[in-house]
Write an enzyme that holds these catalytic residues in place. Structure first.
Site, PDB file in Angstrom:
ATOM      1  N   GLY A  11       0.849  -1.201   0.000  1.00 37.01           N
ATOM      2  CA  GLY A  11       0.000   0.000   0.000  1.00 37.01           C
ATOM      3  C   GLY A  11       0.876   1.239   0.000  1.00 37.01           C
ATOM      4  O   GLY A  11       1.899   1.280   0.682  1.00 37.01           O
ATOM      5  N   ARG A  72       0.714  -5.350  -6.021  1.00 35.27           N
ATOM      6  CA  ARG A  72       0.859  -6.613  -5.299  1.00 35.27           C
ATOM      7  C   ARG A  72       1.164  -7.668  -6.369  1.00 35.27           C
ATOM      8  O   ARG A  72       0.425  -7.798  -7.330  1.00 35.27           O
ATOM      9  CB  ARG A  72      -0.427  -6.964  -4.560  1.00 35.27           C
ATOM     10  N   ASP A 103       5.382  -4.667   5.831  1.00 36.72           N
ATOM     11  CA  ASP A 103       5.784  -6.026   6.184  1.00 36.72           C
ATOM     12  C   ASP A 103       6.027  -6.965   4.993  1.00 36.72           C
ATOM     13  O   ASP A 103       7.074  -7.597   4.887  1.00 36.72           O
ATOM     14  CB  ASP A 103       4.634  -6.619   7.006  1.00 36.72           C
ATOM     15  N   THR A 125       4.487   2.855   5.276  1.00 37.85           N
ATOM     16  CA  THR A 125       3.087   2.443   5.457  1.00 37.85           C
ATOM     17  C   THR A 125       2.411   3.392   6.431  1.00 37.85           C
ATOM     18  O   THR A 125       3.061   3.859   7.375  1.00 37.85           O
ATOM     19  CB  THR A 125       2.973   0.993   5.992  1.00 37.85           C
ATOM     20  N   ASP A 127       0.256   2.475   8.478  1.00 33.39           N
ATOM     21  CA  ASP A 127      -0.247   1.696   9.623  1.00 33.39           C
ATOM     22  C   ASP A 127       0.588   1.801  10.903  1.00 33.39           C
ATOM     23  O   ASP A 127       0.106   1.501  11.980  1.00 33.39           O
ATOM     24  CB  ASP A 127      -0.360   0.214   9.232  1.00 33.39           C
ATOM     25  N   ASP A 129       2.812  -0.226  11.827  1.00 31.40           N
ATOM     26  CA  ASP A 129       2.741  -1.581  12.384  1.00 31.40           C
ATOM     27  C   ASP A 129       4.064  -2.336  12.256  1.00 31.40           C
ATOM     28  O   ASP A 129       4.082  -3.564  12.302  1.00 31.40           O
ATOM     29  CB  ASP A 129       1.619  -2.371  11.680  1.00 31.40           C
ATOM     30  N   ARG A 171      -4.963  -1.851   9.433  1.00 30.63           N
ATOM     31  CA  ARG A 171      -4.894  -3.319   9.342  1.00 30.63           C
ATOM     32  C   ARG A 171      -5.025  -3.930  10.728  1.00 30.63           C
ATOM     33  O   ARG A 171      -6.043  -3.703  11.386  1.00 30.63           O
ATOM     34  CB  ARG A 171      -3.584  -3.741   8.669  1.00 30.63           C
TER      35      ARG A 171
END
Ligand code: F6P
Length: 319
Positions: A11, A72, A103, A125, A127, A129, A171
């Site tokens: 993303g 992707r 990730d 990202t 996120d 994360d 996410r």
């Protein structure tokens, strides 16, 4: 190191362009050849690779998205795909690759480092994360967008004395909800890292109502479930109408904040310097202001720690 390639993958996030610019200009500063790969790992397989110069990354630091685009790519998951990708780099004399992404992108980088390409990952990202970095590139901008949206929602929720569920991205990570919730004074923050009971949430809203609060913002991370379902349950429990706003991909666009641009600029330059120093298979990050490079294997196998202190602070202040 003779020649470096850079790609963005997974993303997109605001600040990826600033990171690409930093990698390209830092590498050129060190007299390396630099190549850019279009559409992430897919472009490595389809050989969509072009040489970059100083001007190739002009006028992009302020732009959201990624000029290198992203995709992707299923084929890259196969050993054959990875072999072709490494070969397309090698035939140009490229021995090093900077992968900007999350990730999944790090795992791709790891595969290539096992095929002899020197790799560095940069955390791109919204996120936040990724372990072994306090912040990822794009997170600050995404949080600002959410805070801005909640400011607007608050106006109308207050006028109408309404309650609103706002669903944000992230996410499996609750950081966007946490940081935006604290910054915007959301009454409730629901994240996947902290178990919750909607009956207690509804009860707290009733208490707040008795204490004079006439509106309520319930900020939910997508990782806890659909905002719509949460709104329905709370509405039924309290016998009120609860409105829902899903912010969606709005959170991934727009001009990056200065924090994201600075983080991206520092990390891009750091990645190039680590490659020159002989590092490979590492993910770059920033911990308490210090730039760090950690083994990608360790990074992808470690869950980012949730900041409970910040969460409890947000709870205490939102009564
Ligand atoms: O990883 C970034 C992210 O925006 C997540 O927050 C979200 O779950 C996901 O990507 C959405 O993916 P897509 O853009 O493929 O719908």
């Amino acid at each position: 190191v003779k020649s470096i390639a850079v790609l963005t993958s997974g993303g997109d996030s605001q600040g990826m362009n600033a990171a690409v610019r930093s990698v390209v200009r830092s590498a050129l500063f060190h007299n390396l050849d630099v190549y850019a790969v279009q559409r992430g790992f897919q472009g490595l397989i389809t050989d969509d690779i072009r040489q970059m110069d100083l001007r190739s990354v002009g006028d992009i630091i302020q732009r959201g998205g990624t000029i290198l685009q992203t995709a992707r790519c299923k084929e890259f998951l196969t050993e054959e795909g990875q072999r072709i990708a490494a070969e397309n780099l090698r035939k140009r004399g490229v021995d090093s690759l900077v992968v900007i992404g999350g990730d999944g992108s790090y795992q791709g980088a790891n595969k290539l480092s096992k095929l002899g390409i020197r790799t560095m990952g940069l955390p791109g990202t919204i996120d936040n994360d990724i372990a072994f970095t306090d912040f990822t590139i794009g997170f600050d901008t995404a949080v600002s967008i959410v805070v801005d949206a909640i400011n607007k929602l608050r106006d109308t929720m207050t006028s109408h004395e309404r309650s609103s569920v706002v669903e944000v991205m992230g996410r499996h990570c609750g950081d966007i909800a946490l940081y935006a919730g604290l910054a915007s004074g959301a009454e409730t923050i629901l994240v996947p890292e902290v178990p919750f009971d909607l009956k207690e949430v509804a009860e707290r809203m009733r208490e707040n109502f008795h204490n004079g609060k006439r509106h309520s913002i319930i900020l939910t991370a997508e990782g806890v479930g659909k905002g719509e379902d949460i709104a329905r349950t709370i509405g039924e429990l309290n016998d009120i109408e609860v409105r829902v706003t899903v912010l969606g991909h709005i959170q991934r666009g727009g001009t990056p904040t200065h924090n994201d641009r600075i983080l991206a600029s520092k990390l891009g330059d750091f990645a190039v310097r680590r490659l020159l120093a002989g590092d490979s298979g590492k993910a770059c990050g920033v911990i308490k202001g210090e730039l760090v490079a950690t083994d990608i294997d360790l990074v992808v196998n470690t869950k980012k720690e949730f900041n409970m202190e910040l969460y409890n602070l947000a709870l205490r202040l939102s009564q």
